[in-house]
Design an enzyme around this catalytic site. Structure first.
Site, mmCIF file in Angstrom:
data_model
loop_
_atom_site.group_PDB
_atom_site.id
_atom_site.type_symbol
_atom_site.label_atom_id
_atom_site.label_comp_id
_atom_site.label_asym_id
_atom_site.label_seq_id
_atom_site.Cartn_x
_atom_site.Cartn_y
_atom_site.Cartn_z
ATOM 1 N N GLY A 11 0.776 -1.261 0.101
ATOM 2 C CA GLY A 11 0.436 -0.196 0.274
ATOM 3 C C GLY A 11 0.962 1.560 0.159
ATOM 4 O O GLY A 11 1.600 1.518 0.387
ATOM 5 N N ARG A 72 0.664 -5.129 -5.695
ATOM 6 C CA ARG A 72 1.184 -6.439 -4.849
ATOM 7 C C ARG A 72 1.489 -8.052 -5.816
ATOM 8 O O ARG A 72 1.230 -7.908 -7.352
ATOM 9 C CB ARG A 72 -0.494 -7.316 -4.440
ATOM 10 N N ASP A 103 4.768 -4.430 6.097
ATOM 11 C CA ASP A 103 5.252 -5.835 6.531
ATOM 12 C C ASP A 103 5.808 -6.738 5.155
ATOM 13 O O ASP A 103 6.166 -7.796 5.168
ATOM 14 C CB ASP A 103 4.170 -6.534 7.235
ATOM 15 N N THR A 125 4.556 3.109 5.316
ATOM 16 C CA THR A 125 3.016 2.634 5.877
ATOM 17 C C THR A 125 2.309 3.578 6.583
ATOM 18 O O THR A 125 2.794 3.828 7.712
ATOM 19 C CB THR A 125 2.858 0.856 6.152
ATOM 20 N N ASP A 127 0.023 2.881 8.575
ATOM 21 C CA ASP A 127 -0.730 1.893 9.720
ATOM 22 C C ASP A 127 0.404 1.543 10.450
ATOM 23 O O ASP A 127 0.026 2.111 12.185
ATOM 24 C CB ASP A 127 -1.057 -0.438 9.004
ATOM 25 N N ASP A 129 2.685 -0.058 12.438
ATOM 26 C CA ASP A 129 2.962 -1.639 12.437
ATOM 27 C C ASP A 129 4.044 -1.986 12.620
ATOM 28 O O ASP A 129 4.200 -3.354 12.333
ATOM 29 C CB ASP A 129 1.732 -2.302 11.976
ATOM 30 N N ARG A 171 -4.792 -2.043 9.370
ATOM 31 C CA ARG A 171 -5.096 -3.173 9.328
ATOM 32 C C ARG A 171 -5.023 -3.655 10.557
ATOM 33 O O ARG A 171 -6.716 -3.310 11.389
ATOM 34 C CB ARG A 171 -3.716 -4.096 8.534
#
Length: 319
Positions: A11, A72, A103, A125, A127, A129, A171
């Protein structure tokens, strides 16, 4: 090391372009050629690779998204796909690779490292994360986008005396929901890291109504449930009139904030330094505003942790 490559994967996030710019200009400053790999690991497999010059990254520091594009690539999860990628790198004489992403991108870099090809991961990202760094590239910009939306939604929530449920991305991590909810003054924040109690939420809303409060903002992280699903649960528990706003991919777009531009510039440049030093299989990050690097395999072995002190503070301030 005389030739390196750079790609963005997974992403997109605001700040990827400043990171690409930093990689290219830092490398050229040290007389290292840089090759852009377009379309992530998919582009690597099919050889969509072009040499980048100083002018290639002019006027991109303020642009969202990624000039190298992203995709992807299930094939790259296989050993055969990874070997195809290495063949393309060798054909272009590329000796090391900077991978900007989250990730899944790190997993690809880890696979190449284990096959003997030096890679450095840069955390890109929204996120937030990725373990081993306090902030990921794009998180700050996404936060500001969400906060702006919360402020606007609060205006109409006040006008119509309604409870609004705002679903945000992230996510399986609740960082966006927590930070944006706290900064936006949300009455309730739902994150995947903590279970929620509907009776407690209903009681908080009821107490607010009793003291004259006519509207509320509830921020739901997508890793908990959808905004629509939670709205149904809340309706069953309280019979409140609610509206749902799903912010979606608007959170990934927009011009990167100053904080993201600086972070991306620092991390992109450090990734190049590591490759020049002959250090592959690393990931870069920032801890307490200091640049760090660590084994990319360790990064994937660790679990991202959320600051639960912030979560407790949000509940204390939303009484």
């Amino acid at each position: 090391m005389k030739k390196i490559g750079v790609l963005t994967s997974g992403g997109d996030s605001p700040g990827m372009n400043p990171a690409i710019r930093a990689v290219v200009r830092k490398a050229i400053y040290h007389n290292v050629e840089v090759y852009g790999i377009y379309g992530g690991y998919s582009g690597l497999i099919c050889g969509n690779i072009k040499k980048l010059e100083l002018g290639s990254v002019g006027d991109i520091i303020h642009r969202g998204g990624t000039m190298l594009q992203s995709a992807r690539c299930p094939e790259f999860k296989t050993t055969g796909g990874q070997q195809k990628g290495i063949e393309q790198l060798k054909a272009h004489g590329i000796e090391g690779l900077v991978v900007i992403g989250g990730d899944g991108s790190y997993r690809g870099a880890k696979a190449l490292t284990e096959l003997g090809y030096p890679c450095v991961g840069v955390p890109g990202t929204i996120d937030n994360d990725i373990p081993g760094t306090d902030m990921t590239i794009g998180f700050d910009t996404a936060l500001n986008t969400v906060i702006d939306a919360i402020d606007k939604i609060r205006d109409t929530a006040t006008s119509h005396e309604r409870t609004f449920i705002i679903e945000v991305m992230g996510r399986d991590a609740g960082d966006i929901a927590l930070w944006a909810g706290l900064a936006g003054g949300a009455e309730t924040i739902l994150i995947p890291e903590e279970n929620y109690n509907m009776d407690e939420i209903a009681d908080r809303l009821r107490k607010g109504q009793e003291r004259g409060k006519k509207h509320s903002i509830i921020v739901v992280a997508e890793g908990v449930c959808s905004g629509g699903e939670f709205a149904k649960q809340l309706k069953d528990a309280t019979n409140l009139d609610t509206r749902v706003s799903v912010l979606g991919h608007i959170q990934r777009g927009g011009s990167p904030s100053a904080a993201d531009r600086v972070l991306a510039s620092r991390l992109g440049a450090r990734a190049v330094e590591l490759l020049i030093e002959g250090k592959g299989g690393r990931a870069v990050g920032v801890e307490n505003n200091k640049l760090v690097d660590y084994d990319i395999i360790d990064a994937l072995a660790k679990k991202h942790t959320l600051d639960l002190e912030l979560f407790n503070l949000s509940k204390e301030l939303s009484i």
